[in-house]
Design a protein around this motif. Structure first.
Motif, PDB file in Angstrom:
ATOM      1  N   SER A  70      34.756  -0.314  40.932  1.00  0.00           N
ATOM      2  CA  SER A  70      35.493  -0.564  42.172  1.00  0.00           C
ATOM      3  C   SER A  70      34.742   0.065  43.347  1.00  0.00           C
ATOM      4  N   PRO A  71      35.058  -0.364  44.579  1.00  0.00           N
ATOM      5  CA  PRO A  71      34.371   0.189  45.755  1.00  0.00           C
ATOM      6  C   PRO A  71      34.531   1.702  45.855  1.00  0.00           C
ATOM      7  N   GLY A  72      33.543   2.347  46.389  1.00  0.00           N
ATOM      8  CA  GLY A  72      33.561   3.798  46.565  1.00  0.00           C
ATOM      9  C   GLY A  72      32.608   4.481  45.613  1.00  0.00           C
ATOM     10  N   GLY A  73      32.632   5.770  45.629  1.00  0.00           N
ATOM     11  CA  GLY A  73      31.745   6.558  44.781  1.00  0.00           C
ATOM     12  C   GLY A  73      32.401   6.955  43.477  1.00  0.00           C
ATOM     13  N   PRO A  74      31.688   7.732  42.667  1.00  0.00           N
ATOM     14  CA  PRO A  74      32.270   8.217  41.412  1.00  0.00           C
ATOM     15  C   PRO A  74      33.510   9.063  41.708  1.00  0.00           C
ATOM     16  N   MET A  75      34.433   9.063  40.774  1.00  0.00           N
ATOM     17  CA  MET A  75      35.660   9.846  40.957  1.00  0.00           C
ATOM     18  C   MET A  75      35.352  11.334  40.960  1.00  0.00           C
ATOM     19  N   THR A  76      36.005  12.033  41.854  1.00  0.00           N
ATOM     20  CA  THR A  76      35.875  13.483  41.908  1.00  0.00           C
ATOM     21  C   THR A  76      36.813  14.099  40.868  1.00  0.00           C
ATOM     22  N   ALA A  77      36.629  15.365  40.585  1.00  0.00           N
ATOM     23  CA  ALA A  77      37.495  16.072  39.642  1.00  0.00           C
ATOM     24  C   ALA A  77      38.945  16.031  40.130  1.00  0.00           C
ATOM     25  N   ARG A  78      39.136  16.149  41.426  1.00  0.00           N
ATOM     26  CA  ARG A  78      40.494  16.125  42.000  1.00  0.00           C
ATOM     27  C   ARG A  78      41.148  14.778  41.739  1.00  0.00           C
ATOM     28  N   GLU A  79      40.414  13.683  41.960  1.00  0.00           N
ATOM     29  CA  GLU A  79      40.970  12.348  41.722  1.00  0.00           C
ATOM     30  C   GLU A  79      41.302  12.145  40.239  1.00  0.00           C
ATOM     31  N   LEU A  80      40.440  12.615  39.368  1.00  0.00           N
ATOM     32  CA  LEU A  80      40.711  12.515  37.929  1.00  0.00           C
ATOM     33  C   LEU A  80      41.963  13.284  37.541  1.00  0.00           C
ATOM     34  N   ASN A  81      42.110  14.492  38.082  1.00  0.00           N
ATOM     35  CA  ASN A  81      43.314  15.297  37.806  1.00  0.00           C
ATOM     36  C   ASN A  81      44.584  14.588  38.302  1.00  0.00           C
ATOM     37  N   LEU A  82      44.510  13.955  39.475  1.00  0.00           N
ATOM     38  CA  LEU A  82      45.664  13.233  40.005  1.00  0.00           C
ATOM     39  C   LEU A  82      46.046  12.082  39.095  1.00  0.00           C
ATOM     40  N   ILE A  83      45.051  11.333  38.629  1.00  0.00           N
ATOM     41  CA  ILE A  83      45.313  10.214  37.733  1.00  0.00           C
ATOM     42  C   ILE A  83      45.876  10.697  36.413  1.00  0.00           C
ATOM     43  N   GLN A  84      45.281  11.735  35.845  1.00  0.00           N
ATOM     44  CA  GLN A  84      45.764  12.279  34.572  1.00  0.00           C
ATOM     45  C   GLN A  84      47.156  12.861  34.719  1.00  0.00           C
ATOM     46  N   GLY A  85      47.450  13.465  35.852  1.00  0.00           N
ATOM     47  CA  GLY A  85      48.790  14.011  36.105  1.00  0.00           C
ATOM     48  C   GLY A  85      49.840  12.928  36.174  1.00  0.00           C
ATOM     49  N   ARG A  86      49.492  11.757  36.705  1.00  0.00           N
ATOM     50  CA  ARG A  86      50.441  10.637  36.805  1.00  0.00           C
ATOM     51  C   ARG A  86      50.716  10.041  35.451  1.00  0.00           C
ATOM     52  N   ARG A  87      49.770  10.124  34.539  1.00  0.00           N
ATOM     53  CA  ARG A  87      49.933   9.511  33.209  1.00  0.00           C
ATOM     54  C   ARG A  87      50.839  10.321  32.312  1.00  0.00           C
ATOM     55  N   LYS A  88      51.038  11.598  32.593  1.00  0.00           N
ATOM     56  CA  LYS A  88      51.839  12.469  31.721  1.00  0.00           C
ATOM     57  C   LYS A  88      53.299  12.254  31.903  1.00  0.00           C
TER      58      LYS A  88
END
Length: 172
Positions: free
Chosen positions: A154-172
């Motif tokens: 998708s457009p943009g750069g690689p995911m940052t650690a913060r973005e990964l944590n946000l996504i993982q937090g939403r999945r729980k």
């Protein structure tokens, strides 16, 4: 990244173009720069290179193709807009390479093309400035030699650690 690269031009006549090529080569980490059969006024290139890359990157000025002294195992790669050249985005760069560009308002000589192991072209509608062409080749080498991660889907750069944590937090 393994290997090394150099960049130069055959028959270059404008010190500002060679100076820009040398500055860019320095920025991309070239091992050396060179010219072959350059115009006599090219000797003023040191005045055109404001970053003084010649203090950091060796510059070899050869009077003829026969005078060229590339290291053993170094593949000479011509950069020329011809029908049979490999398009740069489809080219696998050799680990050890010296890229040679043509003169302003001209092309690589047939003798230089014969000396090249490969000839590549930048897929443009017409020739671009020699220093711009050199920058494109060096950039392509850098991004294609495995130094950087694959581009994201998708457009943009690689995911940052913060973005990964946000996504993982939403999945729980």
């Amino acid at each position: 990244m393994r290997g090394y690269f150099a960049i130069g031009a055959e028959g270059i006549s404008k010190p500002m173009n060679l100076g820009a090529l040398m500055r860019t080569a320095h920025a991309f980490g070239a091992s050396f720069c060179f010219s072959v059969n350059a115009d006599a006024k090219i000797r003023t290139v040191y005045k055109a290179d404001t970053s003084k890359s010649f203090e950091h990157v060796p510059y070899y000025q050869w009077d003829s193709i026969d005078d060229m002294g590339l290291p053993r195992g170094c593949a000479l790669v011509g950069v020329e807009l011809t029908d049979d050249a490999v398009e740069l985005p489809s080219f696998r760069h050799p680990a050890s390479a010296a890229y040679v560009l043509g003169r302003e308002r001209g092309s690589l000589t047939p003798e230089m093309v014969d000396k090249c192991a490969f000839v590549v072209k930048i897929p443009t509608k017409f020739c671009v400035n020699v220093s711009v062409a050199g920058a494109l080749v060096m950039y392509d080498r850098m991004i294609s030699m495995g130094r950087y991660a694959e581009r994201p889907v998708s457009p943009g750069g690689p995911m940052t650690a913060r973005e990964l944590n946000l996504i993982q937090g939403r999945r729980k």
